[in-house]
Write a protein that holds these residues in place. Sequence first.
Motif, PDB file in Angstrom:
ATOM      1  N   ASP A  27      10.392 -41.083  26.243  1.00 51.83           N
ATOM      2  CA  ASP A  27      11.585 -41.914  26.378  1.00 51.83           C
ATOM      3  C   ASP A  27      12.397 -41.928  25.081  1.00 51.83           C
ATOM      4  O   ASP A  27      13.628 -41.868  25.101  1.00 51.83           O
ATOM      5  CB  ASP A  27      11.198 -43.347  26.782  1.00 51.83           C
ATOM      6  N   VAL A  28      11.691 -41.958  23.941  1.00 47.74           N
ATOM      7  CA  VAL A  28      12.388 -41.976  22.650  1.00 47.74           C
ATOM      8  C   VAL A  28      13.018 -40.611  22.363  1.00 47.74           C
ATOM      9  O   VAL A  28      14.176 -40.521  21.926  1.00 47.74           O
ATOM     10  CB  VAL A  28      11.428 -42.372  21.504  1.00 47.74           C
ATOM     11  N   ILE A  29      12.262 -39.550  22.645  1.00 50.93           N
ATOM     12  CA  ILE A  29      12.798 -38.193  22.414  1.00 50.93           C
ATOM     13  C   ILE A  29      14.033 -37.958  23.285  1.00 50.93           C
ATOM     14  O   ILE A  29      15.054 -37.435  22.814  1.00 50.93           O
ATOM     15  CB  ILE A  29      11.717 -37.131  22.714  1.00 50.93           C
ATOM     16  N   ASP A  30      13.942 -38.352  24.552  1.00 47.85           N
ATOM     17  CA  ASP A  30      15.093 -38.179  25.453  1.00 47.85           C
ATOM     18  C   ASP A  30      16.309 -38.956  24.951  1.00 47.85           C
ATOM     19  O   ASP A  30      17.449 -38.493  25.065  1.00 47.85           O
ATOM     20  CB  ASP A  30      14.731 -38.639  26.868  1.00 47.85           C
ATOM     21  N   LYS A  31      16.064 -40.130  24.388  1.00 46.28           N
ATOM     22  CA  LYS A  31      17.177 -40.950  23.882  1.00 46.28           C
ATOM     23  C   LYS A  31      17.805 -40.307  22.646  1.00 46.28           C
ATOM     24  O   LYS A  31      19.036 -40.357  22.471  1.00 46.28           O
ATOM     25  CB  LYS A  31      16.672 -42.360  23.539  1.00 46.28           C
ATOM     26  N   ASN A  38      26.043 -37.405  22.203  1.00 50.85           N
ATOM     27  CA  ASN A  38      27.128 -38.389  22.103  1.00 50.85           C
ATOM     28  C   ASN A  38      27.645 -38.599  20.678  1.00 50.85           C
ATOM     29  O   ASN A  38      28.704 -39.198  20.504  1.00 50.85           O
ATOM     30  CB  ASN A  38      26.639 -39.736  22.648  1.00 50.85           C
ATOM     31  N   GLU A  39      26.874 -38.140  19.695  1.00 50.61           N
ATOM     32  CA  GLU A  39      27.281 -38.372  18.312  1.00 50.61           C
ATOM     33  C   GLU A  39      28.561 -37.586  17.980  1.00 50.61           C
ATOM     34  O   GLU A  39      28.680 -36.414  18.319  1.00 50.61           O
ATOM     35  CB  GLU A  39      26.139 -37.965  17.359  1.00 50.61           C
ATOM     36  N   GLU A  40      29.500 -38.265  17.326  1.00 56.11           N
ATOM     37  CA  GLU A  40      30.777 -37.639  16.994  1.00 56.11           C
ATOM     38  C   GLU A  40      30.748 -36.972  15.622  1.00 56.11           C
ATOM     39  O   GLU A  40      31.477 -36.011  15.373  1.00 56.11           O
ATOM     40  CB  GLU A  40      31.880 -38.698  17.039  1.00 56.11           C
ATOM     41  N   SER A  41      29.935 -37.470  14.719  1.00 55.17           N
ATOM     42  CA  SER A  41      29.851 -36.925  13.372  1.00 55.17           C
ATOM     43  C   SER A  41      29.050 -35.625  13.367  1.00 55.17           C
ATOM     44  O   SER A  41      27.908 -35.599  13.846  1.00 55.17           O
ATOM     45  CB  SER A  41      29.178 -37.947  12.440  1.00 55.17           C
ATOM     46  N   PRO A  42      29.604 -34.526  12.829  1.00 58.45           N
ATOM     47  CA  PRO A  42      28.841 -33.261  12.752  1.00 58.45           C
ATOM     48  C   PRO A  42      27.549 -33.422  11.950  1.00 58.45           C
ATOM     49  O   PRO A  42      26.516 -32.857  12.321  1.00 58.45           O
ATOM     50  CB  PRO A  42      29.824 -32.312  12.046  1.00 58.45           C
ATOM     51  N   ILE A  43      27.636 -34.180  10.848  1.00 54.73           N
ATOM     52  CA  ILE A  43      26.419 -34.396  10.043  1.00 54.73           C
ATOM     53  C   ILE A  43      25.396 -35.199  10.849  1.00 54.73           C
ATOM     54  O   ILE A  43      24.204 -34.879  10.882  1.00 54.73           O
ATOM     55  CB  ILE A  43      26.763 -35.130   8.727  1.00 54.73           C
ATOM     56  N   GLY A  44      25.885 -36.240  11.521  1.00 56.48           N
ATOM     57  CA  GLY A  44      24.988 -37.057  12.339  1.00 56.48           C
ATOM     58  C   GLY A  44      24.344 -36.259  13.457  1.00 56.48           C
ATOM     59  O   GLY A  44      23.154 -36.394  13.748  1.00 56.48           O
ATOM     60  N   LYS A  45      25.139 -35.390  14.093  1.00 56.31           N
ATOM     61  CA  LYS A  45      24.626 -34.548  15.171  1.00 56.31           C
ATOM     62  C   LYS A  45      23.529 -33.615  14.643  1.00 56.31           C
ATOM     63  O   LYS A  45      22.490 -33.415  15.285  1.00 56.31           O
ATOM     64  CB  LYS A  45      25.791 -33.741  15.757  1.00 56.31           C
ATOM     65  N   LEU A 241      24.374 -41.755   7.092  1.00 55.03           N
ATOM     66  CA  LEU A 241      25.414 -40.854   6.572  1.00 55.03           C
ATOM     67  C   LEU A 241      26.683 -40.896   7.415  1.00 55.03           C
ATOM     68  O   LEU A 241      27.499 -39.981   7.363  1.00 55.03           O
ATOM     69  CB  LEU A 241      24.860 -39.427   6.499  1.00 55.03           C
ATOM     70  N   GLY A 242      26.826 -41.955   8.190  1.00 53.44           N
ATOM     71  CA  GLY A 242      28.036 -42.127   8.988  1.00 53.44           C
ATOM     72  C   GLY A 242      27.886 -41.569  10.393  1.00 53.44           C
ATOM     73  O   GLY A 242      27.130 -40.624  10.613  1.00 53.44           O
ATOM     74  N   GLY A 243      28.592 -42.191  11.331  1.00 56.82           N
ATOM     75  CA  GLY A 243      28.536 -41.711  12.703  1.00 56.82           C
ATOM     76  C   GLY A 243      28.451 -42.858  13.686  1.00 56.82           C
ATOM     77  O   GLY A 243      28.494 -44.029  13.303  1.00 56.82           O
ATOM     78  N   ARG A 244      28.329 -42.500  14.964  1.00 56.60           N
ATOM     79  CA  ARG A 244      28.342 -43.493  16.036  1.00 56.60           C
ATOM     80  C   ARG A 244      26.971 -44.088  16.325  1.00 56.60           C
ATOM     81  O   ARG A 244      26.850 -45.213  16.763  1.00 56.60           O
ATOM     82  CB  ARG A 244      28.860 -42.828  17.323  1.00 56.60           C
ATOM     83  N   ILE A 245      25.911 -43.276  16.112  1.00 59.01           N
ATOM     84  CA  ILE A 245      24.587 -43.684  16.580  1.00 59.01           C
ATOM     85  C   ILE A 245      23.779 -44.315  15.441  1.00 59.01           C
ATOM     86  O   ILE A 245      23.099 -43.613  14.687  1.00 59.01           O
ATOM     87  CB  ILE A 245      23.824 -42.496  17.199  1.00 59.01           C
TER      88      ILE A 245
END
Length: 280
Positions: A27-31, A38-45, A241-245
């Motif tokens: 469940d955690v891996i899938d999330k 869904n992450e918008e930040s390239p670094i975050g992704k 490091l910034g981002g949505r998630i």
Amino acid sequence: MRKISTELIIRTIKDMCIDANYHLGKDVIDKIKESERNEESPIGKDILNKMIINTEIAKNKQIPICQDTGMAVFFIEIGQDVYIEGGSLTESINEGVRQGYKEGYLRKSVVEDPLIRKNTNDNTPAVIHYDIVKGDKLKISFAPKGFGSENMGALKMLKPSDGVEGVKRFIIETVEKAGPNPCPPIVVGVGIGGTMEKSCELAKKALLREIDKHNEKPHIKDLEIELLEKINNLGIGPQGLGGRITALAVNIETFPTHIAGLPVAVNINCHVARHVDVIL
């Protein structure tokens, strides 16, 4: 009266210690995978992608997901028709931890005195919460808790007049203050009600809940959804490091409380939200 031997409990605990530290729940891996999409930040992704790769390496090589293999925390539900045969339940849990952390080459992180700070070298004693329930089963929930995230928890004794807005404010302030320290994206466990210590126990127990499974009370479910959105609007992002998630989930547990109080506890878990359950 059903008998359960301490030998079985020791073997079970040993295996749980290794399993929880090597394998992150589906469940955690899938999330995390959903968060990567869904992450918008390239670094975050990119960070979220590396977190997924890390879990696969740990699983394939049978090594810990994180270097901090945690303090051993247990929630035990013991049926009132169960008889523990062969010794003490508490000691058998600690013996299982002792064997599991040795056999699994897991880091021993417990010091026997909080001020002298000499390592016990076997990761005991465990922190054990007992609950006596109906029936003849023994349910063991194990959650190794690293202290990068544990250190970011907080408790506040609000006044009833602070209301739900005061509760929201405190939770968001706690997450914002934690920033990158708990290795986001995090899971936010919240305990509301009871006494000072009960709210802290509830906040810890809330972290055991499966990701995306909400509280059954509609107004608490709505609060979880609202808080997750507000926390993810803070802009902290993966690893800070910034981002949505910033958070994967907000899990809230409640308990009746006194007319003069409104205790609120926040217990944060890093993205390695490890926990396993076994019923004997």
